[in-house]
Design a protein around this motif. Structure first.
Motif, mmCIF file in Angstrom:
data_model
loop_
_atom_site.group_PDB
_atom_site.id
_atom_site.type_symbol
_atom_site.label_atom_id
_atom_site.label_comp_id
_atom_site.label_asym_id
_atom_site.label_seq_id
_atom_site.Cartn_x
_atom_site.Cartn_y
_atom_site.Cartn_z
ATOM 1 N N ALA A 129 -7.154 -5.868 -1.283
ATOM 2 C CA ALA A 129 -5.933 -5.980 -0.489
ATOM 3 C C ALA A 129 -5.050 -7.112 -1.008
ATOM 4 C CB ALA A 129 -6.284 -6.206 0.982
ATOM 5 N N ALA A 130 -5.660 -8.191 -1.472
ATOM 6 C CA ALA A 130 -4.889 -9.322 -2.006
ATOM 7 C C ALA A 130 -4.128 -8.926 -3.258
ATOM 8 C CB ALA A 130 -5.828 -10.494 -2.298
ATOM 9 N N ILE A 131 -4.748 -8.114 -4.106
ATOM 10 C CA ILE A 131 -4.058 -7.668 -5.325
ATOM 11 C C ILE A 131 -2.896 -6.746 -4.971
ATOM 12 C CG2 ILE A 131 -4.328 -6.342 -7.457
ATOM 13 C CD1 ILE A 131 -7.211 -7.352 -7.600
ATOM 14 N N ILE A 132 -3.108 -5.831 -4.036
ATOM 15 C CA ILE A 132 -2.028 -4.939 -3.589
ATOM 16 C C ILE A 132 -0.855 -5.756 -3.043
ATOM 17 C CG2 ILE A 132 -1.423 -3.151 -1.905
ATOM 18 C CD1 ILE A 132 -4.398 -2.246 -2.065
ATOM 19 N N THR A 133 -1.175 -6.764 -2.245
ATOM 20 C CA THR A 133 -0.142 -7.624 -1.666
ATOM 21 C C THR A 133 0.602 -8.403 -2.746
ATOM 22 O OG1 THR A 133 -1.533 -7.872 0.306
ATOM 23 C CG2 THR A 133 0.274 -9.441 0.034
ATOM 24 N N ALA A 134 -0.139 -8.942 -3.706
ATOM 25 C CA ALA A 134 0.474 -9.737 -4.775
ATOM 26 C C ALA A 134 1.442 -8.890 -5.593
ATOM 27 C CB ALA A 134 -0.615 -10.325 -5.671
ATOM 28 N N LYS A 135 1.067 -7.639 -5.871
ATOM 29 C CA LYS A 135 1.962 -6.748 -6.618
ATOM 30 C C LYS A 135 3.271 -6.528 -5.864
ATOM 31 C CE LYS A 135 -0.074 -2.939 -7.802
ATOM 32 N NZ LYS A 135 -1.016 -1.793 -7.642
ATOM 33 N N PHE A 136 3.180 -6.342 -4.553
ATOM 34 C CA PHE A 136 4.384 -6.133 -3.752
ATOM 35 C C PHE A 136 5.250 -7.392 -3.716
ATOM 36 C CE2 PHE A 136 6.497 -6.438 0.419
ATOM 37 C CZ PHE A 136 7.345 -5.349 0.327
ATOM 38 N N LEU A 140 0.837 -1.201 0.000
ATOM 39 C CA LEU A 140 0.000 0.000 0.000
ATOM 40 C C LEU A 140 0.876 1.257 0.000
ATOM 41 C CD1 LEU A 140 -3.034 0.781 0.152
ATOM 42 C CD2 LEU A 140 -2.769 0.915 2.625
ATOM 43 N N PHE A 141 1.934 1.219 0.798
ATOM 44 C CA PHE A 141 2.868 2.351 0.855
ATOM 45 C C PHE A 141 3.490 2.612 -0.517
ATOM 46 C CE2 PHE A 141 7.376 3.535 1.111
ATOM 47 C CZ PHE A 141 7.265 4.802 1.669
ATOM 48 N N PHE A 142 3.961 1.569 -1.182
ATOM 49 C CA PHE A 142 4.607 1.759 -2.480
ATOM 50 C C PHE A 142 3.613 2.184 -3.555
ATOM 51 C CE2 PHE A 142 8.123 -0.706 -0.633
ATOM 52 C CZ PHE A 142 9.176 0.072 -1.073
ATOM 53 N N ALA A 143 2.383 1.707 -3.467
ATOM 54 C CA ALA A 143 1.382 2.119 -4.445
ATOM 55 C C ALA A 143 1.097 3.617 -4.339
ATOM 56 C CB ALA A 143 0.093 1.317 -4.236
ATOM 57 N N VAL A 144 0.985 4.106 -3.102
ATOM 58 C CA VAL A 144 0.753 5.539 -2.894
ATOM 59 C C VAL A 144 1.995 6.340 -3.305
ATOM 60 C CG1 VAL A 144 0.301 7.315 -1.157
ATOM 61 C CG2 VAL A 144 -0.942 5.143 -1.075
ATOM 62 N N THR A 177 -5.916 -0.165 -5.113
ATOM 63 C CA THR A 177 -5.420 0.739 -4.069
ATOM 64 C C THR A 177 -6.449 1.799 -3.704
ATOM 65 O OG1 THR A 177 -3.174 0.403 -4.926
ATOM 66 C CG2 THR A 177 -3.524 2.244 -3.422
ATOM 67 N N GLY A 178 -6.990 2.465 -4.707
ATOM 68 C CA GLY A 178 -7.989 3.498 -4.438
ATOM 69 C C GLY A 178 -9.237 2.927 -3.791
#
Length: 553
Positions: free
Chosen positions: A340-347, A289-293, A312-313
């Protein structure tokens, strides 16, 4: 890369653990047992548009969960697992829809990671047996997000109509939040792309019309039950319109103060509960989430056409809206766990499958090694100490799980990243032990299912059963398949079979000298665990003793 074999093995393992919970764990009071009881009552009375709870008007939740669970019990019989089947299927739909949504914007590895992250989040293991509206709601919302994203890319009418049908299904499961989350998810995405024409497409009117049409049966039931009979008391508050309560008060009333409930209102409450409910991925999610922002700030809040900010949004806006509510519970945030799962998977992909965030690998491995070891130690303690009657081999199995986790963390084999393998093994293994041994033994201390089992074993006449000065258990009415009324002392007769606390027996003995005790037991509010209860040496001080007695002897 993540192979088909790996995905298949992980999802099948999750499925087996889900099923263990569905078939081995009794329903927990309050919510899951209450919703199952309402579904059974709906089936018994064939009252599908008007909803009742123990014979009284019920307005707290929409009827979709009750409709589908009643249908399942009509097909399979009145069982706890039959009540859970519809929600179980919608949870699987959420996993698939998350995979397909991620695949629209990312490569196969990220999409597969997203599906596995959602399937193995701690919340998913919990809501497969402790079924509430949120299990089904997650599936409806994930489906609507996937189909809307498909429609924006392909403009196929089938995607638009399916998306708004899913929104209607979600609204009939838990209210207007099912409509708001897609708005919260796509609005930031459209704004950051500066794609303003998407805000004013006439096709939305067709979708909203479809949603309105699908809501008609539920609306008719609300109108018949409440609007035609204004002034009915729900939680001590007179209801003038069921339609207004459902479409406004129950959701938006949490901000205006009109809503009856006022639980946990501070902003970080939902995040605090994600620390356990999104295990073992919560730290990776927060970093993602931090890196997406950070990335969108670097890009000066302009999103390229090949990227998305739906996940993220959608998570950030939904969280902020839910966190400002005057009434919050831990499971309210589960609705956006697919995002949240997609955000986590990207990281995870950026850290372990590219060199982009290479310096994060070692810290993540060290921190999570400690977390995983603590989880396995906790499992060993739960298998060893609270219930001494467990089979001798259970605790050693937990130790073997701990050793295997250590091996996975530091293995040098090719294929799936060791950290991800250890995380998957830990969360699946931990929940295998919880669903197989811990929860089934814990639920032996719940009043409803244990008392109902005694009633069936001793073939007690249910028409003579009454409750007297004892805590309400919705599980009792579900498992007994009968609504057992409460009586005050003056209304008791010698024909009654009474379920009551043991402390009330001396008084009953005075009025009914020939009273005969049928059964003595003890119960505890299992959803509110405490260390004194888990400790066998102090448990007797925490439980409440109860008895089933025949007043006439």
């Amino acid at each position: 890369m993540i192979t088909n074999r790996t995905v298949f093995f992980v999802l099948v393992s999750c499925l087996l653990v889900y099923l263990l919970g569905m078939f081995r764990i009794p329903l927990m009071d309050i919510d899951a047992a209450q919703y199952a009881s309402i579904s059974r009552e709906m089936l018994e009375n064939k009252s599908y548009l008007q909803v009742y709870d123990l014979g009284k008007d019920y307005l707290d939740k929409p009827p979709m969960l009750f409709w589908l669970s009643a249908l399942s019990m009509k097909i399979f019989g009145v069982h706890d697992w039959a009540y859970r089947i519809p929600s179980f299927l919608f949870a699987l739909l959420a996993v698939y829809a998350t995979y397909r949504l991620a695949l629209l914007f990312y490569n196969q590895t990220i999409a597969r990671l997203a599906a596995m992250v959602l399937a193995t989040s701690q919340a998913m293991f919990l809501i497969m047996h402790d079924v509430r509206c949120d299990t089904m709601l997650m599936g409806w919302v994930a489906l609507s997000l996937w189909q809307l994203a498909e429609w924006y890319q392909k403009s196929a009418w089938k995607n638009l109509l399916l998306a708004f049908a899913a929104i209607a299904g979600g609204m009939m499961t838990k209210g207007p939040i099912a409509l708001m989350v897609p708005v919260f998810a796509f609005a930031p995405h459209i704004v950051l792309r500066r794609d303003w024409k998407q805000c004013f497409r006439w096709e939305y009117l067709v979708g909203l019309l479809l949603t309105a049409l699908l809501l008609i049966p539920m609306s008719i039931g609300l109108y018949q039950q409440y609007d035609l009979h204004p002034g009915k008391l729900i939680n001590g508050v007179p209801i003038q319109s069921g339609l207004r309560f459902y479409y406004w008060t129950q959701s938006f009333g949490r901000y205006t103060g009109e809503n009856y409930y006022h639980e946990m209102g501070h902003f970080t409450f939902l995040l605090e509960n994600m620390l356990w409910s999104f295990l073992p991925w919560i730290l990776c999610f927060l970093a993602g989430l931090f890196f997406a922002v950070k990335d969108i700030i670097i890009k000066k809040f302009r999103l390229p056409s090949n990227e998305e900010w739906i996940s993220t949004g959608g998570f950030i806006v939904t969280y902020c809206v839910l966190a400002r509510s005057q009434a919050q519970l831990p499971h309210y945030i589960f609705i956006v766990f697919p995002l949240a799962a997609i955000i986590t998977a990207k990281f995870l992909y950026r850290v372990f499958y590219t060199d982009e965030l290479l310096r994060w690998r070692k810290p993540i491995l060290i921190v999570h090694a400690v977390i995983f070891l603590l989880l396995w130690i906790a499992v060993f303690a739960l298998m060893k100490f609270p219930f001494p009657g467990l089979s001798w081999y259970v605790a050693p199995l937990a130790i073997l799980g701990l050793l295997r986790c250590i091996q996975l963390l530091f293995s040098k084999t090719t294929g799936t990243v060791p950290f991800i393998r250890a995380a998957l093994f830990t969360v699946i293994g931990v929940n295998f032990f919880l669903n197989s041994f811990f929860y089934p033994n814990l639920l032996k201390y719940q009043l409803g299912n244990t008392a109902a089992a005694v009633i069936d074993q001793q073939q007690l006449d249910k028409s003579k059963l009454v409750q007297y000065h004892i805590d309400l258990s919705r599980a009792l009415s579900f498992y007994a398949q009968y609504i057992i009324p409460f009586k005050e002392q003056g209304a008791l007769t010698k024909d009654d079979i009474v379920i009551t606390k043991q402390e009330n027996l001396p008084l009953l003995q005075q009025h009914f000298p020939g009273m005969k005790t049928v059964y003595e037991g003890e119960y505890y509010g299992v959803s509110m665990l405490s260390l004194p209860f888990l400790n066998p040496a102090t448990r007797s001080k925490e439980v409440t003793k109860y008895a089933i007695v025949k007043l006439g002897g």
